[in-house]
Design an enzyme around this catalytic site. Sequence first.
Site, PDB file in Angstrom:
ATOM      1  N   ASN A  72     -12.126  16.665   6.147  1.00 40.79           N
ATOM      2  CA  ASN A  72     -10.825  16.061   5.882  1.00 40.79           C
ATOM      3  C   ASN A  72     -10.106  16.732   4.710  1.00 40.79           C
ATOM      4  O   ASN A  72      -8.997  16.330   4.360  1.00 40.79           O
ATOM      5  CB  ASN A  72     -10.980  14.565   5.596  1.00 40.79           C
ATOM      6  CG  ASN A  72     -11.159  13.763   6.869  1.00 40.79           C
ATOM      7  OD1 ASN A  72     -10.903  14.249   7.961  1.00 40.79           O
ATOM      8  ND2 ASN A  72     -11.611  12.532   6.727  1.00 40.79           N
ATOM      9  N   SER A 118      -0.923  -6.844  12.312  1.00 38.96           N
ATOM     10  CA  SER A 118      -1.751  -5.651  12.134  1.00 38.96           C
ATOM     11  C   SER A 118      -1.868  -4.879  13.444  1.00 38.96           C
ATOM     12  O   SER A 118      -2.203  -5.453  14.487  1.00 38.96           O
ATOM     13  CB  SER A 118      -3.150  -6.067  11.651  1.00 38.96           C
ATOM     14  OG  SER A 118      -4.013  -4.951  11.536  1.00 38.96           O
ATOM     15  N   HIS A 149      -7.251   1.012  10.460  1.00 43.14           N
ATOM     16  CA  HIS A 149      -8.519   1.427   9.850  1.00 43.14           C
ATOM     17  C   HIS A 149      -9.306   0.229   9.326  1.00 43.14           C
ATOM     18  O   HIS A 149      -8.737  -0.809   8.979  1.00 43.14           O
ATOM     19  CB  HIS A 149      -8.223   2.393   8.700  1.00 43.14           C
ATOM     20  CG  HIS A 149      -9.429   3.067   8.146  1.00 43.14           C
ATOM     21  ND1 HIS A 149     -10.075   2.607   7.018  1.00 43.14           N
ATOM     22  CD2 HIS A 149     -10.113   4.157   8.562  1.00 43.14           C
ATOM     23  CE1 HIS A 149     -11.098   3.400   6.752  1.00 43.14           C
ATOM     24  NE2 HIS A 149     -11.148   4.343   7.674  1.00 43.14           N
ATOM     25  N   GLU A 198      -0.455   2.437  10.511  1.00 38.17           N
ATOM     26  CA  GLU A 198      -0.726   3.781  10.021  1.00 38.17           C
ATOM     27  C   GLU A 198       0.317   4.749  10.561  1.00 38.17           C
ATOM     28  O   GLU A 198       1.007   4.448  11.539  1.00 38.17           O
ATOM     29  CB  GLU A 198      -2.123   4.239  10.447  1.00 38.17           C
ATOM     30  CG  GLU A 198      -3.242   3.339   9.947  1.00 38.17           C
ATOM     31  CD  GLU A 198      -4.622   3.807  10.388  1.00 38.17           C
ATOM     32  OE1 GLU A 198      -4.855   5.035  10.413  1.00 38.17           O
ATOM     33  OE2 GLU A 198      -5.462   2.955  10.712  1.00 38.17           O
ATOM     34  N   SER A 214      -6.518   8.453  12.861  1.00 38.93           N
ATOM     35  CA  SER A 214      -7.420   9.566  12.605  1.00 38.93           C
ATOM     36  C   SER A 214      -8.340   9.943  13.748  1.00 38.93           C
ATOM     37  O   SER A 214      -8.827  11.074  13.794  1.00 38.93           O
ATOM     38  CB  SER A 214      -8.275   9.267  11.371  1.00 38.93           C
ATOM     39  OG  SER A 214      -9.092   8.126  11.589  1.00 38.93           O
ATOM     40  N   ASP A 254       0.063   3.153   6.091  1.00 37.90           N
ATOM     41  CA  ASP A 254      -1.065   3.958   5.626  1.00 37.90           C
ATOM     42  C   ASP A 254      -0.788   5.401   6.052  1.00 37.90           C
ATOM     43  O   ASP A 254      -0.753   5.708   7.235  1.00 37.90           O
ATOM     44  CB  ASP A 254      -2.349   3.416   6.268  1.00 37.90           C
ATOM     45  CG  ASP A 254      -3.578   4.260   6.001  1.00 37.90           C
ATOM     46  OD1 ASP A 254      -3.474   5.498   6.017  1.00 37.90           O
ATOM     47  OD2 ASP A 254      -4.661   3.688   5.833  1.00 37.90           O
ATOM     48  N   HIS A 281      -3.800  10.192   6.441  1.00 36.66           N
ATOM     49  CA  HIS A 281      -4.023  11.421   7.212  1.00 36.66           C
ATOM     50  C   HIS A 281      -2.753  12.245   7.367  1.00 36.66           C
ATOM     51  O   HIS A 281      -2.690  13.142   8.211  1.00 36.66           O
ATOM     52  CB  HIS A 281      -4.610  11.088   8.583  1.00 36.66           C
ATOM     53  CG  HIS A 281      -6.013  10.583   8.516  1.00 36.66           C
ATOM     54  ND1 HIS A 281      -7.107  11.423   8.427  1.00 36.66           N
ATOM     55  CD2 HIS A 281      -6.508   9.328   8.485  1.00 36.66           C
ATOM     56  CE1 HIS A 281      -8.212  10.697   8.360  1.00 36.66           C
ATOM     57  NE2 HIS A 281      -7.880   9.429   8.382  1.00 36.66           N
ATOM     58  N   THR A 332      -3.985   8.722   0.183  1.00 32.56           N
ATOM     59  CA  THR A 332      -5.256   9.130  -0.412  1.00 32.56           C
ATOM     60  C   THR A 332      -5.106  10.473  -1.107  1.00 32.56           C
ATOM     61  O   THR A 332      -4.234  11.267  -0.773  1.00 32.56           O
ATOM     62  CB  THR A 332      -6.355   9.230   0.662  1.00 32.56           C
ATOM     63  OG1 THR A 332      -7.612   9.501   0.037  1.00 32.56           O
ATOM     64  CG2 THR A 332      -6.071  10.346   1.653  1.00 32.56           C
ATOM     65  N   LYS A 386      -8.106  13.715   0.979  1.00 37.85           N
ATOM     66  CA  LYS A 386      -8.023  14.475   2.232  1.00 37.85           C
ATOM     67  C   LYS A 386      -7.215  15.752   1.986  1.00 37.85           C
ATOM     68  O   LYS A 386      -7.745  16.703   1.446  1.00 37.85           O
ATOM     69  CB  LYS A 386      -7.477  13.581   3.346  1.00 37.85           C
ATOM     70  CG  LYS A 386      -8.468  12.470   3.710  1.00 37.85           C
ATOM     71  CD  LYS A 386      -8.002  11.605   4.850  1.00 37.85           C
ATOM     72  CE  LYS A 386      -9.095  10.664   5.346  1.00 37.85           C
ATOM     73  NZ  LYS A 386      -9.619   9.737   4.324  1.00 37.85           N
ATOM     74  N   THR A 396     -12.844  -2.641 -11.627  1.00 40.44           N
ATOM     75  CA  THR A 396     -13.613  -1.436 -11.317  1.00 40.44           C
ATOM     76  C   THR A 396     -13.294  -0.331 -12.316  1.00 40.44           C
ATOM     77  O   THR A 396     -12.173  -0.237 -12.822  1.00 40.44           O
ATOM     78  CB  THR A 396     -13.322  -0.953  -9.876  1.00 40.44           C
ATOM     79  OG1 THR A 396     -14.257   0.063  -9.517  1.00 40.44           O
ATOM     80  CG2 THR A 396     -11.917  -0.405  -9.732  1.00 40.44           C
TER      81      THR A 396
END
Length: 406
Positions: free
Chosen positions: A53, A136, A141, A184, A188, A213, A216, A244, A247, A276
């Site tokens: 990716n 949705s 994903h 998306e 993918s 999203d 990709h 992201t 990728k 986190t």
Amino acid sequence: MNYDAFFAEKLDELKADGRYRIFAELERRAGAFPRAAHYRDDGVGEVTVWCSNDYLGMGQHPAVTSAMHETIDACGAGAGGTRNISGTCHAHVELEAELADLHGKEAALLFTSGYVSNWAALSTLAAKLPNCVVLSDALNHASMIEGIRHSRAECRRWKHNDVADLDRLLSEVEPGRAKLVAFESVYSMDGDIAPIEQIIEVCEKHGALSYIDEVHAVGLYGPRGGGVAEARGLMDRIDVIEGTLGKAYGVMGGYITGSAALVDFVRSFASGFIFTTALPPALAAAATASIRHLKTSQVERQRHQERVATVRRRLHAIGIPTLENPSHIIPVMVGDAKKCKRISDWLLDHHGIYVQPINYPTVPVGTERLRITPSPVHSDADIDKLVSALSEIWSMCELARRAVAA
């Protein structure tokens, strides 16, 4: 209860079905990608990776690796904690500004992965918006599905890329309820692309918040790599653009972009952000360098599109069945889990070609495939070798070929 016996039984079932996943132990070689070292019991060999990716090979780009080296030397290895306590670094702030600019939004928020950004943003928005119902896409994903589930908001699935079905479902939502539409751009596994403009029109018609999203697609499409929405001139009409850094940008991390109020809302309420540890500053700096490069350079995108077209044409010429789509993803359709794994193993063992089998639950049973992702750094010789090897194993497995036009 014998817990280990239960675990072993379920693993044996996966193996019997041909769905047990074995990870090849690889070591990417900076400057030599798509070549990688392959560690095996009998020693170390070399493979050519055909399923990465890291779509543009940016993980080895000198601007990206230099930024990472320089930031490690300047700041050390880690971020120092969560963003809320001690982990907001200058590199994070710079990266978020770069991402907001990329998508033409007021603000951006960085997460540790694309999975986490989807999970945290969708779960927070759907849980906190008053009496929210989420619409949705049926093929969204797992990260989106998990985020929606965690929110405990009502979810209504609409048929994949079916705008009429989305319109129908939205028209049935009770007046006064918050509505969130999640989908998306590039899917993918099949490589198809959503009818984004029509989806946005339906969202606007019903007063629904739109969430796309683009994981990709970012880096790959649009004049600056802003994704399919940028390529189609639609970014300003979408409320949340998620992407992201792991990728096409070749690094690690996920993000959302949107209005200042929306992004600050997620920052203030999302547990997946608050609790986190932040990304190391070196990763953030490398991602910033990658984004800045791809905002101005067309070389990687143009070469990438040419390589994808070449592989498609060569596979079609020998009748290897692929799933037709307008994106950069080439699904080679096998349709049998055991044969899919056999092909993958054989390519690796006999030709040093690494392409992982894609089986259930990632794709439905009966649609097992090899997911090939050509990159700008695959050579003509690499393509020759892939096509020849696939043709050979296809015949050995007695798989049907597609009729080739004269």
